[in-house]
Design a protein around this motif. Structure first.
Motif, PDB file in Angstrom:
ATOM      1  N   ARG A 114       0.831  -1.065  -0.043  1.00 14.50           N
ATOM      2  CA  ARG A 114       0.065   0.050  -0.064  1.00 14.50           C
ATOM      3  C   ARG A 114       0.884   1.299  -0.260  1.00 14.50           C
ATOM      4  NH1 ARG A 114      -5.288   1.189   1.759  1.00 14.50           N
ATOM      5  NH2 ARG A 114      -5.583  -0.764   2.556  1.00 14.50           N
ATOM      6  N   VAL A 115       0.674   2.167  -0.745  1.00 16.57           N
ATOM      7  CA  VAL A 115       1.200   3.577  -0.931  1.00 16.57           C
ATOM      8  C   VAL A 115       0.452   4.482  -0.358  1.00 16.57           C
ATOM      9  CG1 VAL A 115       1.966   5.277  -2.587  1.00 16.57           C
ATOM     10  CG2 VAL A 115       2.618   2.961  -2.874  1.00 16.57           C
ATOM     11  N   GLN A 116       0.874   5.237   0.503  1.00 13.11           N
ATOM     12  CA  GLN A 116       0.056   6.493   1.144  1.00 13.11           C
ATOM     13  C   GLN A 116       0.218   7.704   0.354  1.00 13.11           C
ATOM     14  OE1 GLN A 116      -2.315   6.011   3.450  1.00 13.11           O
ATOM     15  NE2 GLN A 116      -1.856   4.142   4.265  1.00 13.11           N
ATOM     16  N   GLY A 117      -0.576   8.425   0.114  1.00 14.10           N
ATOM     17  CA  GLY A 117      -0.461   9.846  -0.426  1.00 14.10           C
ATOM     18  C   GLY A 117      -0.594   9.645  -2.040  1.00 14.10           C
ATOM     19  N   TYR A 118      -0.994   8.532  -2.775  1.00 16.70           N
ATOM     20  CA  TYR A 118      -1.538   8.479  -4.042  1.00 16.70           C
ATOM     21  C   TYR A 118      -2.593   7.520  -4.263  1.00 16.70           C
ATOM     22  CZ  TYR A 118       2.874  10.961  -5.353  1.00 16.70           C
ATOM     23  OH  TYR A 118       3.709  11.722  -5.400  1.00 16.70           O
TER      24      TYR A 118
ATOM     25  N   LEU B 276      -7.893   6.175 -22.462  1.00 19.94           N
ATOM     26  CA  LEU B 276      -7.648   6.182 -20.957  1.00 19.94           C
ATOM     27  C   LEU B 276      -6.594   5.142 -20.545  1.00 19.94           C
ATOM     28  CD1 LEU B 276     -11.102   7.259 -19.611  1.00 19.94           C
ATOM     29  CD2 LEU B 276      -9.055   8.894 -20.089  1.00 19.94           C
ATOM     30  N   VAL B 277      -5.741   5.273 -19.610  1.00 21.32           N
ATOM     31  CA  VAL B 277      -5.014   4.427 -18.888  1.00 21.32           C
ATOM     32  C   VAL B 277      -5.059   5.124 -17.434  1.00 21.32           C
ATOM     33  CG1 VAL B 277      -3.745   3.513 -20.702  1.00 21.32           C
ATOM     34  CG2 VAL B 277      -2.729   5.554 -19.410  1.00 21.32           C
ATOM     35  N   LEU B 278      -4.472   4.304 -16.645  1.00 17.71           N
ATOM     36  CA  LEU B 278      -4.443   4.591 -15.010  1.00 17.71           C
ATOM     37  C   LEU B 278      -3.076   5.198 -14.899  1.00 17.71           C
ATOM     38  CD1 LEU B 278      -5.495   0.999 -13.638  1.00 17.71           C
ATOM     39  CD2 LEU B 278      -6.685   3.170 -13.390  1.00 17.71           C
ATOM     40  N   ALA B 279      -3.446   5.986 -13.706  1.00 17.64           N
ATOM     41  CA  ALA B 279      -2.264   6.870 -13.372  1.00 17.64           C
ATOM     42  C   ALA B 279      -2.416   6.822 -11.724  1.00 17.64           C
ATOM     43  CB  ALA B 279      -2.130   8.200 -13.886  1.00 17.64           C
ATOM     44  N   LEU B 280      -1.188   7.108 -11.109  1.00 13.11           N
ATOM     45  CA  LEU B 280      -1.059   7.236  -9.632  1.00 13.11           C
ATOM     46  C   LEU B 280      -1.145   8.983  -9.362  1.00 13.11           C
ATOM     47  CD1 LEU B 280       1.408   5.150  -7.997  1.00 13.11           C
ATOM     48  CD2 LEU B 280      -1.029   4.874  -7.706  1.00 13.11           C
TER      49      LEU B 280
ATOM     50  N   TYR C  14       4.434  10.146 -17.871  1.00 13.94           N
ATOM     51  CA  TYR C  14       4.591   9.738 -16.435  1.00 13.94           C
ATOM     52  C   TYR C  14       5.539  10.638 -15.654  1.00 13.94           C
ATOM     53  CZ  TYR C  14       1.183   5.985 -16.552  1.00 13.94           C
ATOM     54  OH  TYR C  14       0.205   5.117 -16.959  1.00 13.94           O
ATOM     55  N   ASP C  15       5.404  10.798 -14.280  1.00 15.29           N
ATOM     56  CA  ASP C  15       6.419  11.368 -13.456  1.00 15.29           C
ATOM     57  C   ASP C  15       6.877  10.015 -12.524  1.00 15.29           C
ATOM     58  OD1 ASP C  15       6.141  14.123 -14.282  1.00 15.29           O
ATOM     59  OD2 ASP C  15       4.541  14.345 -13.114  1.00 15.29           O
ATOM     60  N   PRO C  16       7.985   9.218 -13.052  1.00 11.55           N
ATOM     61  CA  PRO C  16       8.661   8.022 -12.109  1.00 11.55           C
ATOM     62  C   PRO C  16       9.138   8.657 -10.885  1.00 11.55           C
ATOM     63  CG  PRO C  16       9.976   8.715 -14.049  1.00 11.55           C
ATOM     64  CD  PRO C  16       8.910   9.359 -14.170  1.00 11.55           C
ATOM     65  N   LYS C  17       8.574   8.183  -9.954  1.00 10.91           N
ATOM     66  CA  LYS C  17       8.883   8.495  -8.436  1.00 10.91           C
ATOM     67  C   LYS C  17       9.173   7.125  -7.697  1.00 10.91           C
ATOM     68  CE  LYS C  17       6.322  12.755  -8.101  1.00 10.91           C
ATOM     69  NZ  LYS C  17       7.343  13.609  -8.193  1.00 10.91           N
TER      70      LYS C  17
ATOM     71  N   PHE D  25       4.906   4.858 -11.256  1.00 13.64           N
ATOM     72  CA  PHE D  25       4.560   5.891 -12.260  1.00 13.64           C
ATOM     73  C   PHE D  25       3.263   6.685 -12.073  1.00 13.64           C
ATOM     74  CE2 PHE D  25       6.805   2.654 -14.578  1.00 13.64           C
ATOM     75  CZ  PHE D  25       7.747   3.304 -15.291  1.00 13.64           C
ATOM     76  N   THR D  26       3.557   8.103 -11.485  1.00 13.18           N
ATOM     77  CA  THR D  26       2.745   9.080 -11.143  1.00 13.18           C
ATOM     78  C   THR D  26       2.413  10.121 -12.189  1.00 13.18           C
ATOM     79  OG1 THR D  26       4.249  10.529 -10.322  1.00 13.18           O
ATOM     80  CG2 THR D  26       3.789   8.841  -8.700  1.00 13.18           C
TER      81      THR D  26
END
Length: 208
Positions: free
Chosen positions: A56-60, A80-84, A119-122, A138-139
């Motif tokens: 689980r990622v918190q904040g996204y 459309l595709v998914l993003a965080l 995407y913005d990889p983080k 990938f956010t």
């Protein structure tokens, strides 16, 4: 040079730069490569995984609100595709990729997920049964030109009917993701609602 072609070149340059930066950050860690999967990587990773852990990622949180003009749509009929995106939390999987495979996996992953550098990889902190780890995810910024914001059901249905890219339709992507998440005990209420919406309009077989 057309503006569309110029944007494609800018996106490709950004993608290449981000790949170099991410590779350098990973090499500096001296460890295996950890990836956070929240969408298609759950049901089609396309690489060997040493370990997969629920995380689980918190904040996204996960949303189907990123325009796709290559993978699941076209310039004429964007899909459309998914993003965080920021806010909330997201359940998914953390994959561990062996260090000797990581360079090749990152390069292939970039070709798949970052053809236009959107995407913005983080490196995200992921809570797992073995404790917190940092994994690449990938956010997307809401300031991105590919962020579409909230869509009406009629807009979603139009996309489900018409959007197709090099990997297939947006609707197929949605349904496979819902099934892939459920296989790991993850329920995404909004994605499941969208799947029911498509089924109610005869675009797919009801499965939920």
């Amino acid at each position: 040079m057309s503006s569309a072609h110029a944007l494609m070149l800018q996106g490709a340059a950004r993608s290449a730069r981000l790949l170099e930066e991410t590779q350098a950050q990973w090499r500096a860690s001296g460890d295996d490569l950890l990836l956070f999967a929240y969408g298609s990587l759950i049901w089609r990773p396309d690489f060997e995984v040493e370990q997969a852990l629920p995380a689980r990622v918190q904040g996204y949180h996960r949303v189907l609100r990123m325009r796709s003009r290559v993978n699941r749509g076209s310039p004429e009929a964007p899909g459309l595709v998914l993003a965080l995106v920021s806010g909330g939390s997201c359940r998914g999987l953390v994959y561990r990729v062996a260090r000797h495979d990581a360079e090749a996996v990152l390069t292939a992953l970039w070709a798949r997920e970052m053809p236009t550098g959107v995407y913005d990889p983080k490196w995200l902190v992921c809570d797992t049964p073995h404790g917190p780890v940092r994994a690449l995810g990938f956010t997307l910024s809401r300031r991105s030109a590919n962020w579409c914001g909230a869509l009406s059901d009629s807009e979603l249905l139009h996309i489900f009917q018409h959007a197709r890219g090099r990997y297939g339709t947006t609707l197929d992507y949605l349904l496979r993701t819902v099934d892939g998440l459920r296989a790991h005990g993850i329920r995404d209420r909004e994605l499941e609602r969208q799947a029911r919406l498509a089924a109610a309009h005869g675009l797919c077989t009801p499965t939920i």
